[in-house]
Design a protein around this motif. Structure first.
Motif, PDB file in Angstrom:
ATOM      1  N   VAL A  50       0.848  -1.193   0.000  1.00 53.53           N
ATOM      2  CA  VAL A  50       0.000   0.000   0.000  1.00 53.53           C
ATOM      3  C   VAL A  50       0.884   1.244   0.000  1.00 53.53           C
ATOM      4  O   VAL A  50       2.038   1.194   0.404  1.00 53.53           O
ATOM      5  CB  VAL A  50      -0.966   0.031   1.207  1.00 53.53           C
ATOM      6  N   GLY A  51       0.297   2.327  -0.454  1.00 53.93           N
ATOM      7  CA  GLY A  51       1.022   3.587  -0.481  1.00 53.93           C
ATOM      8  C   GLY A  51       0.744   4.422   0.750  1.00 53.93           C
ATOM      9  O   GLY A  51       0.000   4.014   1.647  1.00 53.93           O
ATOM     10  N   PRO A  52       1.325   5.608   0.780  1.00 53.89           N
ATOM     11  CA  PRO A  52       1.099   6.522   1.900  1.00 53.89           C
ATOM     12  C   PRO A  52      -0.385   6.835   2.049  1.00 53.89           C
ATOM     13  O   PRO A  52      -1.107   6.971   1.065  1.00 53.89           O
ATOM     14  CB  PRO A  52       1.879   7.782   1.504  1.00 53.89           C
ATOM     15  N   GLY A  53      -0.829   6.923   3.273  1.00 53.97           N
ATOM     16  CA  GLY A  53      -2.220   7.252   3.524  1.00 53.97           C
ATOM     17  C   GLY A  53      -3.152   6.057   3.601  1.00 53.97           C
ATOM     18  O   GLY A  53      -4.313   6.207   3.951  1.00 53.97           O
ATOM     19  N   THR A  54      -2.663   4.886   3.259  1.00 50.71           N
ATOM     20  CA  THR A  54      -3.467   3.666   3.348  1.00 50.71           C
ATOM     21  C   THR A  54      -2.867   2.779   4.425  1.00 50.71           C
ATOM     22  O   THR A  54      -1.671   2.487   4.400  1.00 50.71           O
ATOM     23  CB  THR A  54      -3.499   2.896   2.014  1.00 50.71           C
ATOM     24  N   ARG A  55      -3.697   2.390   5.370  1.00 46.22           N
ATOM     25  CA  ARG A  55      -3.244   1.504   6.446  1.00 46.22           C
ATOM     26  C   ARG A  55      -3.376   0.056   5.987  1.00 46.22           C
ATOM     27  O   ARG A  55      -4.376  -0.320   5.383  1.00 46.22           O
ATOM     28  CB  ARG A  55      -4.062   1.754   7.709  1.00 46.22           C
ATOM     29  N   LEU A  56      -2.384  -0.745   6.281  1.00 45.74           N
ATOM     30  CA  LEU A  56      -2.388  -2.175   5.956  1.00 45.74           C
ATOM     31  C   LEU A  56      -2.470  -2.966   7.247  1.00 45.74           C
ATOM     32  O   LEU A  56      -1.695  -2.739   8.174  1.00 45.74           O
ATOM     33  CB  LEU A  56      -1.118  -2.556   5.194  1.00 45.74           C
ATOM     34  N   GLU A  57      -3.433  -3.888   7.303  1.00 47.04           N
ATOM     35  CA  GLU A  57      -3.541  -4.815   8.424  1.00 47.04           C
ATOM     36  C   GLU A  57      -3.504  -6.226   7.874  1.00 47.04           C
ATOM     37  O   GLU A  57      -4.075  -6.494   6.816  1.00 47.04           O
ATOM     38  CB  GLU A  57      -4.859  -4.613   9.181  1.00 47.04           C
ATOM     39  N   THR A  58      -2.858  -7.115   8.596  1.00 51.53           N
ATOM     40  CA  THR A  58      -2.857  -8.523   8.237  1.00 51.53           C
ATOM     41  C   THR A  58      -3.491  -9.300   9.373  1.00 51.53           C
ATOM     42  O   THR A  58      -3.059  -9.165  10.524  1.00 51.53           O
ATOM     43  CB  THR A  58      -1.422  -9.045   7.987  1.00 51.53           C
ATOM     44  N   TRP A  59      -4.519 -10.052   9.040  1.00 51.26           N
ATOM     45  CA  TRP A  59      -5.199 -10.889  10.021  1.00 51.26           C
ATOM     46  C   TRP A  59      -4.851 -12.336   9.725  1.00 51.26           C
ATOM     47  O   TRP A  59      -5.280 -12.887   8.718  1.00 51.26           O
ATOM     48  CB  TRP A  59      -6.711 -10.716   9.942  1.00 51.26           C
ATOM     49  N   ILE A  60      -4.058 -12.932  10.581  1.00 50.77           N
ATOM     50  CA  ILE A  60      -3.767 -14.362  10.449  1.00 50.77           C
ATOM     51  C   ILE A  60      -4.938 -15.084  11.096  1.00 50.77           C
ATOM     52  O   ILE A  60      -5.081 -15.077  12.318  1.00 50.77           O
ATOM     53  CB  ILE A  60      -2.422 -14.737  11.103  1.00 50.77           C
ATOM     54  N   THR A  61      -5.779 -15.640  10.269  1.00 53.81           N
ATOM     55  CA  THR A  61      -7.011 -16.260  10.744  1.00 53.81           C
ATOM     56  C   THR A  61      -6.780 -17.718  11.107  1.00 53.81           C
ATOM     57  O   THR A  61      -5.882 -18.373  10.584  1.00 53.81           O
ATOM     58  CB  THR A  61      -8.117 -16.163   9.681  1.00 53.81           C
ATOM     59  N   ASP A  62      -7.627 -18.182  11.984  1.00 50.50           N
ATOM     60  CA  ASP A  62      -7.606 -19.593  12.368  1.00 50.50           C
ATOM     61  C   ASP A  62      -7.861 -20.436  11.124  1.00 50.50           C
ATOM     62  O   ASP A  62      -8.713 -20.107  10.305  1.00 50.50           O
ATOM     63  CB  ASP A  62      -8.695 -19.844  13.415  1.00 50.50           C
ATOM     64  N   GLU A  63      -7.121 -21.516  10.974  1.00 52.63           N
ATOM     65  CA  GLU A  63      -7.367 -22.450   9.868  1.00 52.63           C
ATOM     66  C   GLU A  63      -7.638 -23.828  10.449  1.00 52.63           C
ATOM     67  O   GLU A  63      -6.721 -24.608  10.698  1.00 52.63           O
ATOM     68  CB  GLU A  63      -6.200 -22.475   8.892  1.00 52.63           C
ATOM     69  N   PRO A  64      -8.915 -24.119  10.705  1.00 51.08           N
ATOM     70  CA  PRO A  64      -9.298 -25.378  11.340  1.00 51.08           C
ATOM     71  C   PRO A  64      -8.881 -26.621  10.561  1.00 51.08           C
ATOM     72  O   PRO A  64      -8.689 -27.680  11.159  1.00 51.08           O
ATOM     73  CB  PRO A  64     -10.826 -25.286  11.432  1.00 51.08           C
ATOM     74  N   SER A  65      -8.724 -26.505   9.254  1.00 49.86           N
ATOM     75  CA  SER A  65      -8.338 -27.685   8.468  1.00 49.86           C
ATOM     76  C   SER A  65      -6.960 -28.203   8.884  1.00 49.86           C
ATOM     77  O   SER A  65      -6.669 -29.387   8.731  1.00 49.86           O
ATOM     78  CB  SER A  65      -8.358 -27.380   6.972  1.00 49.86           C
ATOM     79  N   GLU A  66      -6.130 -27.325   9.444  1.00 46.90           N
ATOM     80  CA  GLU A  66      -4.816 -27.760   9.934  1.00 46.90           C
ATOM     81  C   GLU A  66      -4.944 -28.690  11.136  1.00 46.90           C
ATOM     82  O   GLU A  66      -3.997 -29.375  11.494  1.00 46.90           O
ATOM     83  CB  GLU A  66      -3.953 -26.548  10.284  1.00 46.90           C
ATOM     84  N   ARG A  67      -6.128 -28.696  11.761  1.00 38.76           N
ATOM     85  CA  ARG A  67      -6.403 -29.586  12.889  1.00 38.76           C
ATOM     86  C   ARG A  67      -7.351 -30.717  12.478  1.00 38.76           C
ATOM     87  O   ARG A  67      -7.895 -31.410  13.337  1.00 38.76           O
ATOM     88  CB  ARG A  67      -7.022 -28.786  14.041  1.00 38.76           C
ATOM     89  N   GLY A  68      -7.577 -30.851  11.185  1.00 41.49           N
ATOM     90  CA  GLY A  68      -8.454 -31.915  10.695  1.00 41.49           C
ATOM     91  C   GLY A  68      -9.933 -31.569  10.695  1.00 41.49           C
ATOM     92  O   GLY A  68     -10.773 -32.438  10.456  1.00 41.49           O
ATOM     93  N   VAL A  69     -10.282 -30.300  10.960  1.00 42.55           N
ATOM     94  CA  VAL A  69     -11.678 -29.881  10.963  1.00 42.55           C
ATOM     95  C   VAL A  69     -12.040 -29.423   9.556  1.00 42.55           C
ATOM     96  O   VAL A  69     -11.372 -28.554   8.990  1.00 42.55           O
ATOM     97  CB  VAL A  69     -11.910 -28.734  11.976  1.00 42.55           C
ATOM     98  N   THR A  70     -13.091 -30.007   8.996  1.00 42.87           N
ATOM     99  CA  THR A  70     -13.472 -29.706   7.623  1.00 42.87           C
ATOM    100  C   THR A  70     -14.962 -29.381   7.523  1.00 42.87           C
ATOM    101  O   THR A  70     -15.683 -29.381   8.521  1.00 42.87           O
ATOM    102  CB  THR A  70     -13.156 -30.915   6.709  1.00 42.87           C
TER     103      THR A  70
END
Length: 136
Positions: A92-112
């Motif tokens: 992003v350029g100046p004036g734009t805020r960037l956020e990163t949300w590392i979300t839970d990924e249940p499939s990594e625990r076998g939840v589908t």
């Protein structure tokens, strides 16, 4: 004095699930008080049907949304760009805020299936609510 309407763009890689869920949740919460866009860095062909179903369970619709490619114009028009997950990379350029949300990924625990989608939805929802409080 006129107030500007905040513009938020949610981004993930395929733009079929997580970013679409976040966008739908914010649209439902904020209505016309926020401009909401979602896009992907490598968009797929369709929305994830289970994502749409998980939102419908709580009364939130996606309207006529579909996966779309992130453009430089989308990023430039945004006050905040939220990247969901670690796969998509956005600058992003100046004036734009960037956020990163590392979300839970249940499939990594076998939840589908729907159980996975509900957990993803329930991980994203409070983050969207917090973002909405911060941009008002």
């Amino acid at each position: 004095m006129t107030e500007t309407v905040p513009h938020i763009t949610f981004v993930c890689q395929k733009n079929g699930g997580k970013s679409q869920m976040a966008a739908a949740l914010l649209r439902d919460l904020a209505g016309d008080a926020v401009v909401v866009t979602s896009a992907g860095t490598a968009p797929g062909a369709s929305l994830n049907a289970q994502s749409v179903e998980a939102l419908a369970e709580i009364g939130v619709g996606v309207g006529d949304e579909h996966p779309k490619a992130l453009t430089a114009e989308m990023v430039e028009a945004s006050d905040v760009v939220v990247v969901l997950g670690s796969e998509a990379q956005v600058v992003v350029g100046p004036g734009t805020r960037l956020e990163t949300w590392i979300t839970d990924e249940p499939s990594e625990r076998g939840v589908t299936g729907m159980e996975r989608m509900r957990l993803v939805r329930d991980d994203i929802r409070p983050r969207v609510e917090d973002l909405h409080r911060r941009i008002r």
